[in-house]
Scaffold this motif. Sequence first.
Motif, PDB file in Angstrom:
ATOM      1  N   MET A   1       0.850  -1.190   0.000  1.00 57.17           N
ATOM      2  CA  MET A   1       0.000   0.000   0.000  1.00 57.17           C
ATOM      3  C   MET A   1       0.889   1.244   0.000  1.00 57.17           C
TER       4      MET A   1
ATOM      5  N   LEU B   1      -4.825   6.633  -0.047  1.00 58.57           N
ATOM      6  CA  LEU B   1      -4.118   5.361  -0.042  1.00 58.57           C
ATOM      7  C   LEU B   1      -4.409   4.650  -1.355  1.00 58.57           C
ATOM      8  N   PHE B   2      -3.372   4.054  -1.937  1.00 57.52           N
ATOM      9  CA  PHE B   2      -3.506   3.348  -3.209  1.00 57.52           C
ATOM     10  C   PHE B   2      -2.874   1.969  -3.097  1.00 57.52           C
ATOM     11  N   ASP B   3      -3.513   1.007  -3.726  1.00 58.86           N
ATOM     12  CA  ASP B   3      -2.899  -0.300  -3.926  1.00 58.86           C
ATOM     13  C   ASP B   3      -2.362  -0.295  -5.354  1.00 58.86           C
ATOM     14  N   TRP B   4      -1.241   0.397  -5.559  1.00 61.62           N
ATOM     15  CA  TRP B   4      -0.728   0.746  -6.887  1.00 61.62           C
ATOM     16  C   TRP B   4       0.629   0.077  -7.067  1.00 61.62           C
ATOM     17  N   SER B   5       0.765  -0.699  -8.110  1.00 63.63           N
ATOM     18  CA  SER B   5       2.057  -1.325  -8.376  1.00 63.63           C
ATOM     19  C   SER B   5       2.706  -0.748  -9.630  1.00 63.63           C
TER      20      SER B   5
ATOM     21  N   THR C   1      -7.938   3.505  -2.752  1.00 65.23           N
ATOM     22  CA  THR C   1      -8.769   2.711  -1.858  1.00 65.23           C
ATOM     23  C   THR C   1      -9.398   3.593  -0.783  1.00 65.23           C
TER      24      THR C   1
ATOM     25  N   VAL D   1      -2.892   0.086   8.504  1.00 66.08           N
ATOM     26  CA  VAL D   1      -2.380  -0.171   7.160  1.00 66.08           C
ATOM     27  C   VAL D   1      -0.863  -0.099   7.173  1.00 66.08           C
TER      28      VAL D   1
ATOM     29  N   ILE E   1       2.259   0.849   5.205  1.00 60.98           N
ATOM     30  CA  ILE E   1       2.576   1.724   4.072  1.00 60.98           C
ATOM     31  C   ILE E   1       3.991   1.436   3.598  1.00 60.98           C
ATOM     32  N   ASP E   2       4.122   1.093   2.330  1.00 57.85           N
ATOM     33  CA  ASP E   2       5.425   0.748   1.773  1.00 57.85           C
ATOM     34  C   ASP E   2       6.226   1.971   1.356  1.00 57.85           C
TER      35      ASP E   2
END
Length: 354
Positions: free
Chosen positions: A1, A16-20, A27, A80, A82-83
């Motif tokens: 995330m 927040l994004f689940d973005w690769s 999200t 969450v 967070i990366d």
Amino acid sequence: MILAGDIGGTKTHLALFDWSHERTEPTRLETFQSSDYTSLEEMLEEFLVPPKPPVPLDTMNQSSTETETPPQTVHDASPVTIDAACFGVAGPVIDNHSHTTNLPWVVDGSALAKRFNVQTVKLLNDLESTAHGILLLRPDELHTLNAGAPPQQKQAIALIAAGTGLGESILFWDGTRYRPMPSEGGHCDFAPNNDTEVELLRHVRSHYLHVSYERVLSGPGLHAIYEFLRDTKKNEPTWLAEKIAAGNAPAEIAEAGLKGQAEIAKQALDLFASIYGAEAGNLVLKAMAINGLYLGGGIAPKLLAKLKDGTFMKAFTNKGRYKRLMSNIPVHVVLNEYTALLGAAGTAAQLARP
């Protein structure tokens, strides 16, 4: 995330994004009034509290007499992880640190990483973040003022954005991709083009030691132009003066001008659009940004009808011997208000990749 933010002088968007790799929808997305908080840390503390899960309807409708089992406590969701995080900040960013221009905040990437246990936090100037974002926009998120005739070989792109302040950025082509570079060009000296603008400069100089383009090309700048016309032409209707005093001055001026309700408001929009076009043309020439100009920020979409009437493009192309060159440059208005947020998210996604 990943965590992304667009920190403006008026509003701040956090998401927040689940973005690769590819653009995705957030999200979670929330918008805050920036002036309601003393720091970004305070705002993030509120945003990062996980939302409580909804209580089932059957539980909500069930009376205490219908069950012998006491209601269970609803616990918060798990925090969450967070990366990576990236924030576009309305101010100069030096060594991942910024004193915001229109907010009394100090934002430090290293301090944020430590405070919120994030491995990498990157700060970008807000226009640098927007520049990353325009590369991710879909065609329906733009309105074209001038189709132009861009060259086959990719050249530079320019971005200018009026809102609470005035931001500028340049995207240069490195042979493989566009690379945005930060700028504080909105704080360069305002250069009048005619006698009326010379008088405007004198009027604004009576309030400020230094008159930058931001002083006339921004929300407060539109108000300053209006006050100049009010004080020199003496044609302010009482009803508009009362609305401006009671409400959001730039918004009231824009509405009255776009609807043709007051001549002074129409004149203010004319002058604003003309100066905007002239400075946008200056930026394009300095960067030789012949692959296009993008108008970002919160004001352009709201004044789209005015920008379409030719006033902006007339000033944009009014560069003497370079008029033909300027006429061939594509000009687009950015309609997506979350463009800077998208740019920050895309940057954070790159930071999070192995």
